[in-house]
Design an enzyme around this catalytic site. Structure first.
Site, PDB file in Angstrom:
ATOM      1  N   HIS A  92       0.831  -1.206   0.000  1.00  0.00           N
ATOM      2  CA  HIS A  92       0.000   0.000   0.000  1.00  0.00           C
ATOM      3  C   HIS A  92       0.867   1.259   0.000  1.00  0.00           C
ATOM      4  O   HIS A  92       0.620   2.198  -0.773  1.00  0.00           O
ATOM      5  CB  HIS A  92      -0.918  -0.014   1.222  1.00  0.00           C
ATOM      6  CG  HIS A  92      -1.693   1.258   1.419  1.00  0.00           C
ATOM      7  ND1 HIS A  92      -2.912   1.497   0.821  1.00  0.00           N
ATOM      8  CD2 HIS A  92      -1.413   2.379   2.146  1.00  0.00           C
ATOM      9  CE1 HIS A  92      -3.352   2.689   1.177  1.00  0.00           C
ATOM     10  NE2 HIS A  92      -2.462   3.252   1.979  1.00  0.00           N
ATOM     11  N   GLU A  93       1.886   1.279   0.857  1.00  0.00           N
ATOM     12  CA  GLU A  93       2.755   2.468   0.935  1.00  0.00           C
ATOM     13  C   GLU A  93       3.594   2.625  -0.334  1.00  0.00           C
ATOM     14  O   GLU A  93       3.831   3.747  -0.791  1.00  0.00           O
ATOM     15  CB  GLU A  93       3.651   2.394   2.168  1.00  0.00           C
ATOM     16  CG  GLU A  93       2.900   2.373   3.500  1.00  0.00           C
ATOM     17  CD  GLU A  93       1.920   3.529   3.665  1.00  0.00           C
ATOM     18  OE1 GLU A  93       2.125   4.605   3.044  1.00  0.00           O
ATOM     19  OE2 GLU A  93       0.923   3.365   4.394  1.00  0.00           O
ATOM     20  N   HIS A  96       1.628   4.443  -2.831  1.00  0.00           N
ATOM     21  CA  HIS A  96       1.735   5.902  -2.744  1.00  0.00           C
ATOM     22  C   HIS A  96       2.979   6.397  -3.473  1.00  0.00           C
ATOM     23  O   HIS A  96       2.955   7.446  -4.127  1.00  0.00           O
ATOM     24  CB  HIS A  96       1.791   6.342  -1.283  1.00  0.00           C
ATOM     25  CG  HIS A  96       0.474   6.284  -0.583  1.00  0.00           C
ATOM     26  ND1 HIS A  96      -0.674   6.867  -1.085  1.00  0.00           N
ATOM     27  CD2 HIS A  96       0.104   5.716   0.597  1.00  0.00           C
ATOM     28  CE1 HIS A  96      -1.688   6.669  -0.244  1.00  0.00           C
ATOM     29  NE2 HIS A  96      -1.235   5.971   0.784  1.00  0.00           N
ATOM     30  N   HIS A 100       3.164   9.039  -6.589  1.00  0.00           N
ATOM     31  CA  HIS A 100       4.041  10.206  -6.630  1.00  0.00           C
ATOM     32  C   HIS A 100       4.903  10.191  -7.884  1.00  0.00           C
ATOM     33  O   HIS A 100       5.069  11.212  -8.572  1.00  0.00           O
ATOM     34  CB  HIS A 100       4.926  10.231  -5.376  1.00  0.00           C
ATOM     35  CG  HIS A 100       5.729  11.479  -5.238  1.00  0.00           C
ATOM     36  ND1 HIS A 100       6.923  11.529  -4.561  1.00  0.00           N
ATOM     37  CD2 HIS A 100       5.524  12.740  -5.703  1.00  0.00           C
ATOM     38  CE1 HIS A 100       7.405  12.749  -4.593  1.00  0.00           C
ATOM     39  NE2 HIS A 100       6.571  13.509  -5.285  1.00  0.00           N
TER      40      HIS A 100
END
Length: 228
Positions: A92-93, A96, A100
């Site tokens: 999940h991270e 991100h 980006h």
């Protein structure tokens, strides 16, 4: 009786999302030696796979991706853990980080708004402390109204940040992380079902914060209405 029911419903709405997220992550934090690596190792593997200019490190704070430092930060149990929670949260991270890297607009908007919101919250805190003194010295309701509006405005900005955050989190879970786990063959089908639950929890992490921010804004607006 109506007020009591409304109060109970309000407490449930505010408390349940956060409780459910923590319960889900804890429930699936059991380590499985059959998993090929830890959450931190998976994050590093995915970063290398997608050629992201990003680093991974352990943190004492919550799991998050820092777009300014270009760093995925995972809590110890997710960085070193061989659990389904560790795998899902790490992916999940990294989701991100992929947002980006690809210039996902809502993530960029959230980053800018969050920076502004931090400054606004500081201003709102100052207004909250200074308000009684200025009202007492000036004896002007206008001064009090201005400072109350500043305080409410800072809280309203926090609500906006949370509302923008929700689709960002959903995208990281279901448009980035889940396809990576499915298509990469990192988990079996039963494990993917569990990962979906964990990713849902990760996506809804900010729901409780958003609801609490809304309640705070409503409370201050009621105070403003009563005073003026």
């Amino acid at each position: 009786m109506v007020y009591l029911v409304a109060f109970i419903v309000l407490i449930f709405v505010l408390v349940f999302p956060g409780w459910w997220v923590n319960y889900t992550l804890k429930k699936y934090s059991i380590n499985y030696e059959s998993l090929p690596g830890t959450g931190g190792e998976l994050a590093q593997h995915l970063i290398k796979r997608f050629e992201l200019p990003v680093t991974v490190e352990m943190t004492n704070l919550g799991d998050h991706y820092d777009p300014q430092a270009k760093t995925v930060r995972l809590k110890e149990q997710h960085f070193n853990g061989r659990s389904l929670s560790a795998v899902a949260v790490a992916t999940h991270e990294v989701g991100h980080a992929i947002q980006h890297h690809k210039g996902y607009r809502l993530l960029n908007l959230r980053t800018r708004l969050a920076t502004i919101a931090i400054q606004a919250q500081r201003l709102g805190s100052i207004a909250y402390l200074v308000l009684p003194v200025l009202v007492m010295l000036s004896r002007s309701p206008v001064v009090g109204a201005v400072f109350l509006l500043v305080a409410v405005g800072s809280m309203l900005l926090s609500v906006i940040v949370h509302l923008v955050t929700l689709p960002v989190e959903w995208d990281a879970s279901f448009n980035r992380a889940l396809p990576i786990l499915e298509q990469g063959g990192y988990l079996s089908k039963p494990e993917l079902k569990v990962a979906r639950k964990i990713l849902l929890a990760a996506a809804l992490t900010y729901v409780a914060g958003a609801l609490l921010s809304l309640v705070n804004v409503w409370r201050w607006l009621q105070l403003l209405k009563m005073r003026y």
